[in-house]
Design an enzyme around this catalytic site. Structure first.
Site, PDB file in Angstrom:
ATOM      1  N   HIS A   1      18.628 -19.308  -0.177  1.00  0.00           N
ATOM      2  CA  HIS A   1      18.230 -20.217  -0.910  1.00  0.00           C
ATOM      3  C   HIS A   1      19.376 -21.572  -0.721  1.00  0.00           C
ATOM      4  O   HIS A   1      19.970 -21.879  -1.521  1.00  0.00           O
ATOM      5  CB  HIS A   1      18.291 -20.104  -2.719  1.00  0.00           C
ATOM      6  CG  HIS A   1      16.911 -19.256  -2.930  1.00  0.00           C
ATOM      7  ND1 HIS A   1      16.899 -18.041  -3.226  1.00  0.00           N
ATOM      8  CD2 HIS A   1      15.539 -19.797  -3.097  1.00  0.00           C
ATOM      9  CE1 HIS A   1      15.796 -17.702  -3.503  1.00  0.00           C
ATOM     10  NE2 HIS A   1      15.162 -18.455  -3.786  1.00  0.00           N
ATOM     11  N   ASN A   2      19.285 -21.857   0.491  1.00  0.00           N
ATOM     12  CA  ASN A   2      20.235 -22.625   1.058  1.00  0.00           C
ATOM     13  C   ASN A   2      19.607 -23.959   1.676  1.00  0.00           C
ATOM     14  O   ASN A   2      18.549 -24.281   1.272  1.00  0.00           O
ATOM     15  CB  ASN A   2      21.123 -22.084   2.459  1.00  0.00           C
ATOM     16  CG  ASN A   2      20.007 -21.357   3.375  1.00  0.00           C
ATOM     17  OD1 ASN A   2      19.181 -22.098   3.794  1.00  0.00           O
ATOM     18  ND2 ASN A   2      20.128 -20.217   3.430  1.00  0.00           N
ATOM     19  N   PHE A   3      20.363 -24.823   2.306  1.00  0.00           N
ATOM     20  CA  PHE A   3      20.020 -26.154   2.760  1.00  0.00           C
ATOM     21  C   PHE A   3      18.745 -25.988   3.998  1.00  0.00           C
ATOM     22  O   PHE A   3      17.780 -26.820   3.742  1.00  0.00           O
ATOM     23  CB  PHE A   3      21.080 -27.001   3.181  1.00  0.00           C
ATOM     24  CG  PHE A   3      20.706 -28.216   4.170  1.00  0.00           C
ATOM     25  CD1 PHE A   3      20.131 -29.190   3.061  1.00  0.00           C
ATOM     26  CD2 PHE A   3      20.688 -28.094   5.460  1.00  0.00           C
ATOM     27  CE1 PHE A   3      19.750 -30.448   3.803  1.00  0.00           C
ATOM     28  CE2 PHE A   3      20.183 -29.559   5.843  1.00  0.00           C
ATOM     29  CZ  PHE A   3      19.669 -30.486   5.132  1.00  0.00           C
ATOM     30  N   LYS A   4      18.961 -24.983   4.686  1.00  0.00           N
ATOM     31  CA  LYS A   4      17.820 -24.638   5.561  1.00  0.00           C
ATOM     32  C   LYS A   4      16.507 -24.493   4.903  1.00  0.00           C
ATOM     33  O   LYS A   4      15.489 -24.791   5.234  1.00  0.00           O
ATOM     34  CB  LYS A   4      18.286 -23.533   6.487  1.00  0.00           C
ATOM     35  CG  LYS A   4      19.326 -23.949   7.488  1.00  0.00           C
ATOM     36  CD  LYS A   4      19.849 -22.695   8.414  1.00  0.00           C
ATOM     37  CE  LYS A   4      21.187 -22.736   8.721  1.00  0.00           C
ATOM     38  NZ  LYS A   4      21.646 -23.960   9.484  1.00  0.00           N
ATOM     39  N   HIS A   5      16.493 -23.653   3.766  1.00  0.00           N
ATOM     40  CA  HIS A   5      15.591 -23.298   3.002  1.00  0.00           C
ATOM     41  C   HIS A   5      14.753 -24.816   2.437  1.00  0.00           C
ATOM     42  O   HIS A   5      13.613 -24.957   2.588  1.00  0.00           O
ATOM     43  CB  HIS A   5      15.825 -22.411   1.884  1.00  0.00           C
ATOM     44  CG  HIS A   5      14.592 -22.229   1.027  1.00  0.00           C
ATOM     45  ND1 HIS A   5      13.344 -21.552   1.200  1.00  0.00           N
ATOM     46  CD2 HIS A   5      14.522 -22.625  -0.353  1.00  0.00           C
ATOM     47  CE1 HIS A   5      12.574 -21.654   0.099  1.00  0.00           C
ATOM     48  NE2 HIS A   5      13.166 -22.251  -0.793  1.00  0.00           N
TER      49      HIS A   5
ATOM     50  N   HIS B   1      14.284 -29.164  -4.646  1.00  0.00           N
ATOM     51  CA  HIS B   1      14.091 -27.859  -5.746  1.00  0.00           C
ATOM     52  C   HIS B   1      14.946 -26.915  -5.979  1.00  0.00           C
ATOM     53  O   HIS B   1      14.696 -25.969  -6.732  1.00  0.00           O
ATOM     54  CB  HIS B   1      12.869 -27.460  -5.260  1.00  0.00           C
ATOM     55  CG  HIS B   1      12.542 -26.498  -4.233  1.00  0.00           C
ATOM     56  ND1 HIS B   1      12.976 -26.657  -2.879  1.00  0.00           N
ATOM     57  CD2 HIS B   1      12.570 -25.167  -4.401  1.00  0.00           C
ATOM     58  CE1 HIS B   1      12.890 -25.429  -2.277  1.00  0.00           C
ATOM     59  NE2 HIS B   1      12.643 -24.741  -3.173  1.00  0.00           N
TER      60      HIS B   1
ATOM     61  N   GLN C   1       6.463  -7.455   2.284  1.00  0.00           N
ATOM     62  CA  GLN C   1       5.545  -8.390   2.764  1.00  0.00           C
ATOM     63  C   GLN C   1       4.120  -8.059   2.404  1.00  0.00           C
ATOM     64  O   GLN C   1       3.324  -9.145   2.207  1.00  0.00           O
ATOM     65  CB  GLN C   1       5.754  -8.729   4.226  1.00  0.00           C
ATOM     66  CG  GLN C   1       7.160  -9.506   4.629  1.00  0.00           C
ATOM     67  CD  GLN C   1       7.570 -10.421   3.439  1.00  0.00           C
ATOM     68  OE1 GLN C   1       8.001 -10.247   2.454  1.00  0.00           O
ATOM     69  NE2 GLN C   1       7.187 -11.886   3.495  1.00  0.00           N
TER      70      GLN C   1
HETATM   71  N1  PCG Z   1       8.472 -10.591  -0.406  1.00  0.00           N
HETATM   72  C1  PCG Z   1       8.512 -11.871  -0.399  1.00  0.00           C
HETATM   73  N2  PCG Z   1       8.981 -12.892  -1.416  1.00  0.00           N
HETATM   74  C2  PCG Z   1       9.103 -14.054  -1.105  1.00  0.00           C
HETATM   75  C3  PCG Z   1       8.728 -14.454   0.031  1.00  0.00           C
HETATM   76  N3  PCG Z   1       8.942 -16.124   0.029  1.00  0.00           N
HETATM   77  C4  PCG Z   1       9.001 -16.355  -1.333  1.00  0.00           C
HETATM   78  N4  PCG Z   1       9.233 -15.147  -1.879  1.00  0.00           N
HETATM   79  C5  PCG Z   1       9.645 -14.866  -3.254  1.00  0.00           C
HETATM   80  O1  PCG Z   1       9.009 -16.132  -3.875  1.00  0.00           O
HETATM   81  C6  PCG Z   1      10.049 -16.856  -4.937  1.00  0.00           C
HETATM   82  C7  PCG Z   1       9.742 -18.078  -5.049  1.00  0.00           C
HETATM   83  O2  PCG Z   1      10.588 -18.652  -5.988  1.00  0.00           O
HETATM   84  P1  PCG Z   1      12.363 -18.065  -5.551  1.00  0.00           P
HETATM   85  O3  PCG Z   1      12.777 -19.051  -4.382  1.00  0.00           O
HETATM   86  O4  PCG Z   1      12.960 -18.004  -6.847  1.00  0.00           O
HETATM   87  O5  PCG Z   1      12.369 -16.689  -4.919  1.00  0.00           O
HETATM   88  C8  PCG Z   1      11.308 -16.224  -3.901  1.00  0.00           C
HETATM   89  C9  PCG Z   1      11.151 -15.084  -3.583  1.00  0.00           C
HETATM   90  O6  PCG Z   1      11.414 -14.196  -4.799  1.00  0.00           O
HETATM   91  C10 PCG Z   1       8.292 -13.723   1.239  1.00  0.00           C
HETATM   92  O7  PCG Z   1       7.779 -14.215   2.372  1.00  0.00           O
HETATM   93  N5  PCG Z   1       8.466 -12.389   0.863  1.00  0.00           N
HETATM   94 ZN    ZN Z   2      12.809 -22.494  -3.113  1.00  0.00          ZN
END
Ligand code: PCG
Ligand code: ZN
Length: 459
Positions: A135-139, A175, A336
């Site tokens: 959950h960083n800037f790249k995300h 976000h 996944q």
């Molecule tokens: N298993 C899995 N979980 C994901 C993926 N992308 C997002 N998530 C989940 O979806 C959530 C969306 O909210 P958050 O960012 O809190 O945390 C994220 C992860 O828990 C993914 O590719 N695989």
């Molecule tokens: Zn997010």
């Protein structure tokens, strides 16, 4: 300073300057390879606050330098695609690309945003993302880029007004601000300050949104400076709804309310549009698997690293551990398959009913990813079964049950030359690199398109 040292320093400065100038070349093409600088993941950089400050300052300087550079049409076209590869771009470049999104959507001109204020705001947003694995800037960039791509793909400018488009892009960028790398369940179970402050109600999402408005309170970063009171209220309501919608605890509630309006969806209905905006936020937030494998796979590594960090800490602190975060229970494929089948596809297919363009752009790639991980899982299970039966045979042999069969030097493992491929169906082949790899439980999966190293979970 002695002359020789002074000389050396000026040579280093000179070299640094040259390197930075070379970085400009990336604007000419799209295939910049930063892999040499990525021997260690970015979150491994252990940084003191002072080092971080210096790092941020350098990012700011490079970002400012780049604001004077023209972003090529080729890059601008690429930026609209779902296949965009973030791993080719560094942080100052991503800041420039975010800036370009505001320009190309005409948000700067239509909402009268001062471009220098946009720069300061983007940099402040960047500074407020943490160096955590996922959950960083790249995300933040990737979610914004997906939102931007969707905006063009489903032609939102003809369906939503400028302020709504601005709200969507800005929500995507903000976000996950100041995400600590530990999810809501952890916040609540560990009774963190955030959980206490927000009474266990979406503590993280409430925090991300509060930080976003805190940044906008700074005059030099206030991109909403020229908004009317009514515009700001609409923007603020929209941001709050969009950012809070990213709490997965709200997933079913939001998806169901969207499903109920699809048959009579009306772009003139404020509530319909608001639900659609929330859904688009959710789609963008969890869209990594709609990307090419080379882009999505490193993101999965980042996500699992963050999950495992959390579950390790939870075990240490005696807190409940979610099975999907537990390194003892999860593999890439198992993670996944469940996520795509039960979360991603139901969401994407529902949105696809309103926008058929999504089928080839993001739904098909997600189905391909599901097929890929299903094959990966099958290969893992097959490998595990083989290992188990080998172990059983060896055990039997030790007890004198299988005289001469395996210790004759003609066991299955030894018979196959290194690297020999065993067919596992048309889509995929499983290759054993060598017997030591097999012992470590590592296999290489080769598909028609990709090759992936796998670590099988310890049995
Ligand atoms: N298993 C899995 N979980 C994901 C993926 N992308 C997002 N998530 C989940 O979806 C959530 C969306 O909210 P958050 O960012 O809190 O945390 C994220 C992860 O828990 C993914 O590719 N695989
Ligand atoms: Zn997010």
């Amino acid at each position: 300073m002695p002359d020789s040292l002074h000389d050396l320093k000026s040579k280093v400065d000179n070299f640094k300057e040259k390197l930075e100038n070379v970085a400009h070349l990336s604007w000419l093409g799209l295939s910049k390879d930063l892999s040499s600088g990525m021997s260690q993941p970015f979150w491994h950089k252990k940084s003191s606050p002072r080092k971080m400050e210096t790092h941020h300052k350098r990012v700011y300087e490079r970002f400012m330098k780049f604001t004077k550079v023209h972003v090529s049409d080729e890059v601008r076209r690429e930026l609209r695609k779902q296949s965009f590869d973030n791993w080719q771009w560094d942080d100052p470049e991503m800041l420039i690309l975010l800036r370009q999104m505001y320009i190309d959507l005409n948000l700067i001109s239509k909402l009268n945003i001062d471009i220098n204020v946009l720069h300061e705001w983007l940099y402040e947003v960047y500074r407020n993302y943490n160096l955590v694995p996922f959950h960083n800037f790249k995300h933040c960039f990737m979610v914004a880029q997906m939102m931007y791509g969707l905006t063009w793909l489903i032609d939102l400018p003809s369906k939503l007004d400028t302020l709504e488009i601005f709200t969507l892009l800005t929500s995507a960028i903000c976000h996950d601000l100041d995400h600590p790398g530990y999810n809501n369940a952890y916040q609540i179970n560990a009774k963190t300050e955030l959980a206490l402050r927000y009474n266990d109600i979406s503590p993280l999402e409430n925090h991300h949104c509060a930080v976003a408005f805190d940044i906008l309170k700074k005059e030099k970063c206030n991109i909403t400076r020229d908004f009317s009171r009514e515009q700001f209220k609409r923007f603020r309501d929209g941001m709050i709804r969009c950012i809070l919608a990213t709490d997965m605890a709200k997933h079913n509630e939001i998806l169901n309310s969207f499903k109920s309006i699809i048959p009579h969806f009306d772009f003139n209905d404020k509530e319909h549009k608001s639900v659609l905006m929330m859904v688009l936020m959710k789609v963008s937030d969890i869209s990594n698997e709609a990307r090419p494998l080379s882009v999505a796979m490193p993101w999965l590594d980042c996500l699992l690293t963050e999950f495992f960090n959390q579950s390790d800490l939870e075990k240490l602190e005696g807190l409940p551990v979610a099975p999907f975060m537990d390194r003892e229970k999860v593999s890439k494929s198992s993670s996944q398959i469940g996520f795509i089948k039960f979360v991603l596809l139901p969401l994407f297919e529902t949105v696809g009913k309103l926008f058929p363009q999504l089928e080839s752009a993001i739904i098909e790639p997600v189905r391909d990813a599901l097929a890929y991980y299903t094959e990966m899982q099958r290969a893992l299970e097959e490998e595990k079964a083989k290992k188990d039966s080998l172990a059983e045979s060896l055990e039997g042999d030790k007890n004198g049950l299988l005289p001469g069969k395996l210790n004759s030097g003609s066991g299955t493992e030894d018979k196959e030359p290194t690297g020999k491929t065993q067919s596992l169906g048309h889509a995929l082949a499983l290759t054993r690199n060598n017997s030591s790899n097999l012992r470590r439980g590592s296999v290489t999966l080769l598909t028609s398109k990709h090759s992936v190293e796998l670590e099988t979970s310890p049995s």
